[in-house]
Design an enzyme around this catalytic site. Structure first.
Site, short mmCIF file in Angstrom:
data_model
loop_
_atom_site.label_atom_id
_atom_site.label_comp_id
_atom_site.label_asym_id
_atom_site.label_seq_id
_atom_site.Cartn_x
_atom_site.Cartn_y
_atom_site.Cartn_z
N LYS A 112 0.82 -1.21 0.00
CA LYS A 112 0.00 0.00 0.00
C LYS A 112 0.86 1.27 0.00
O LYS A 112 0.39 2.33 -0.40
CB LYS A 112 -0.99 -0.03 1.16
CG LYS A 112 -2.07 -1.08 0.94
CD LYS A 112 -3.14 -1.08 1.98
CE LYS A 112 -4.25 -2.05 1.62
NZ LYS A 112 -3.85 -3.47 1.77
C1 LIG Z 1 -4.50 -4.57 1.18
C2 LIG Z 1 -3.73 -5.82 1.15
C3 LIG Z 1 -4.07 -6.88 0.27
C4 LIG Z 1 -5.27 -6.83 -0.64
O1 LIG Z 1 -5.15 -5.90 -1.67
P1 LIG Z 1 -6.42 -5.41 -2.50
O2 LIG Z 1 -5.93 -4.32 -3.38
O3 LIG Z 1 -7.41 -4.92 -1.46
O4 LIG Z 1 -6.96 -6.58 -3.25
C5 LIG Z 1 -3.24 -8.00 0.24
N1 LIG Z 1 -2.17 -8.10 1.06
C6 LIG Z 1 -1.82 -7.12 1.93
C7 LIG Z 1 -0.64 -7.30 2.80
C8 LIG Z 1 -2.59 -5.95 2.00
O5 LIG Z 1 -2.23 -4.97 2.87
#
Ligand SMILES: *Cc1c(COP(=O)(O)O)cnc(C)c1O
Length: 462
Positions: A112
């Site tokens: 993220k």
């Molecule tokens: C947010 C997140 C996901 C999922 O990603 P999306 O874009 O919501 O599908 C997977 N793994 C981790 C570690 C995350 O923080």
């Protein structure tokens, strides 16, 4: 470049307004009206370029006149300067045709950061020019909130308040939210669960007097600018594995469908992606939907990959919009049916979805085994989310086409699950080894709209 709503009833917007607005006023999500194309020559040239250079090439056509070339380059350079790896998104080989794309070298150790660090800079640049200040409020089960606080701390034109469920995030996640010292970021520990946090956030956005009064803005995963930032690493990975001459496949640990949707955009831009594989944990609404069983809400069951514990995948609406021939009325109707529990996907739309997406799920046991096996076979420690990807990818690898599994978080962010599977407690990277010693700053808040509004009004900069 204009952006249109997936529900067809909101005005089309520029990149800047799309980014600052988040959700469309008709309840839909913004998507670009047309998809810019990258030709083979441009993609081939990426093989020798820095991550920042590739980011500029891939994203520039989506941004229109919102930023000058120099402003946009500056935002990209500042966004990724704090990453702990010179390649930003390095590839590691696991097996002959299987690669891991490490997306956890940012400041909060999850993918993220790629999007959040960039939109911090983009918000700051756009708001400074407009002479405006906004209040960002977000709800988090852990990773989004820490990434947002880290991205916006110390920026002049934003106050950030993150609601997280008290005692229900991991210690690393909590400390990443509570240890930044800048006065414009605030971690609020709400007495309730993640659904309560999301519900209060929604209440605030629906309270127009409050919303306008504090200039409320959102940075959750439906924000188009976040999706856009994630398109870049599909290009950087594929180019280093031989695109455009060679096709590449990706497996993506999926929750809200933001990360995998970015892969779909890369494919639509001309990147030769063979397979896009959605990997879910036991909360498998997407796997069921893509297997032709309809899109029906269930109860969220807590898992060892908590960032993928979702009932409804908000960004899936964007894929449905294309699968239904960009018919906003049809999407609006599906979303009404979803409120009542779910819907069936029409045969034509199902075909369109299956043309692009495959899927698989990993049970809790399979996730743990994937962590154990990967360590034994390669010496790599996977976080549980990445392990869901690794398990599903193994069933979708085809000879001759490299498979890239996205590693979405650093194992040290989820040490309990990793230790349970391997006996090894993964240490934090040296640059944040003192996280457990830094003083924490947080405010306990009741699960009450009026109290939250009062707190935010009082603590944002005037
Ligand atoms: C947010 C997140 C996901 C999922 O990603 P999306 O874009 O919501 O599908 C997977 N793994 C981790 C570690 C995350 O923080």
């Amino acid at each position: 470049m204009q952006y249109i709503s997936t529900r067809g009833q909101a005005p089309s917007l520029t990149f800047e307004d799309t980014m600052l607005t988040g959700l469309a006023r008709d309840g839909g999500l913004y998507v670009p009206e047309t998809i810019p194309q990258m030709d083979a020559h441009t993609i081939a040239a990426m093989a020798g370029q820095s991550y920042e250079e590739i980011a500029y090439t891939v994203m520039r056509p989506f941004v229109g006149d919102t930023f000058t070339d120099a402003e946009f380059r500056g935002c990209i350079n500042r966004a990724y300067a704090g990453f702990g790896h010179a390649a930003r998104a390095p590839l590691v080989q696991l097996d002959q045709g299987h690669f891991l794309l490490e997306l956890f070298h940012g400041p909060t150790l999850a993918f993220k950061d790629f999007a959040m660090q960039l939109i911090g800079q983009l918000f700051q640049t756009a708001l400074a020019r407009r002479g405006e200040r906004v209040t960002i409020v977000g709800a988090t089960s852990g990773d989004t909130g820490s990434a947002a606080i880290e991205a916006f701390r110390g920026l002049d034109n934003v106050d950030v308040f993150i609601l997280y469920p008290h005692n229900r995030v991991s210690e690393v996640q909590r400390r990443q939210m509570t240890t930044p010292v800048e006065a414009n970021v605030h971690a609020l520990a709400l007495d309730g669960d993640f659904d309560d946090c999301q519900a209060r956030l929604k209440d605030m956005f629906n309270d127009f007097e409050f919303r306008d009064g504090v200039k409320l803005a959102g940075v959750n995963s439906i924000n188009w600018a976040r999706v856009l930032a994630q398109v870049v690493y599909y290009f950087s990975a594929a180019a280093s594995l031989g695109a455009p001459t060679r096709k590449v496949s990706f497996t993506v640990p999926t929750g809200n469908f933001g990360d995998i949707f970015a892969g779909y955009i890369a494919k639509r831009m001309g990147l030769p992606i063979d397979r896009l594989v959605v990997a879910t944990n036991q909360n498998d609404i997407l796997h069921r939907a893509l297997s032709g069983q309809g899109y029906h809400k269930g109860d969220t069951i807590p898992s060892i990959s908590p960032s993928m514990d979702i009932q409804v995948s908000s960004n899936f609406e964007r894929a449905l919009f294309d699968a239904y021939g960009r018919d906003g009325g049809a999407v609006a109707q599906l979303m009404d049916e979803l409120k009542a529990g779910g819907f069936e996907v029409s045969q034509g739309a199902m075909q369109a979805l299956q043309d692009h997406f495959e899927s698989g799920r990993a049970s809790e046991g399979e996730t743990s085994q994937a962590i154990t096996r990967t360590l034994a076979d390669t010496g790599e420690l996977l976080c549980p989310h990445s392990a869901v990807g690794g398990h599903v990818a193994a069933n979708h690898i085809e000879p001759g086409t490299p498979m890239v599994t996205l590693a979405t978080a650093h194992p040290a962010k989820f040490p309990d699950a990793v230790e349970a599977a391997t006996g090894i407690r993964p240490p934090l990277p040296p640059r944040m080894a003192d996280l457990y010693e830094r003083p924490e700053r947080l405010t306990r808040v009741p699960n009450d709209l009026e109290a939250l509004k009062a707190h935010i009004k009082e603590h944002r900069a005037k």
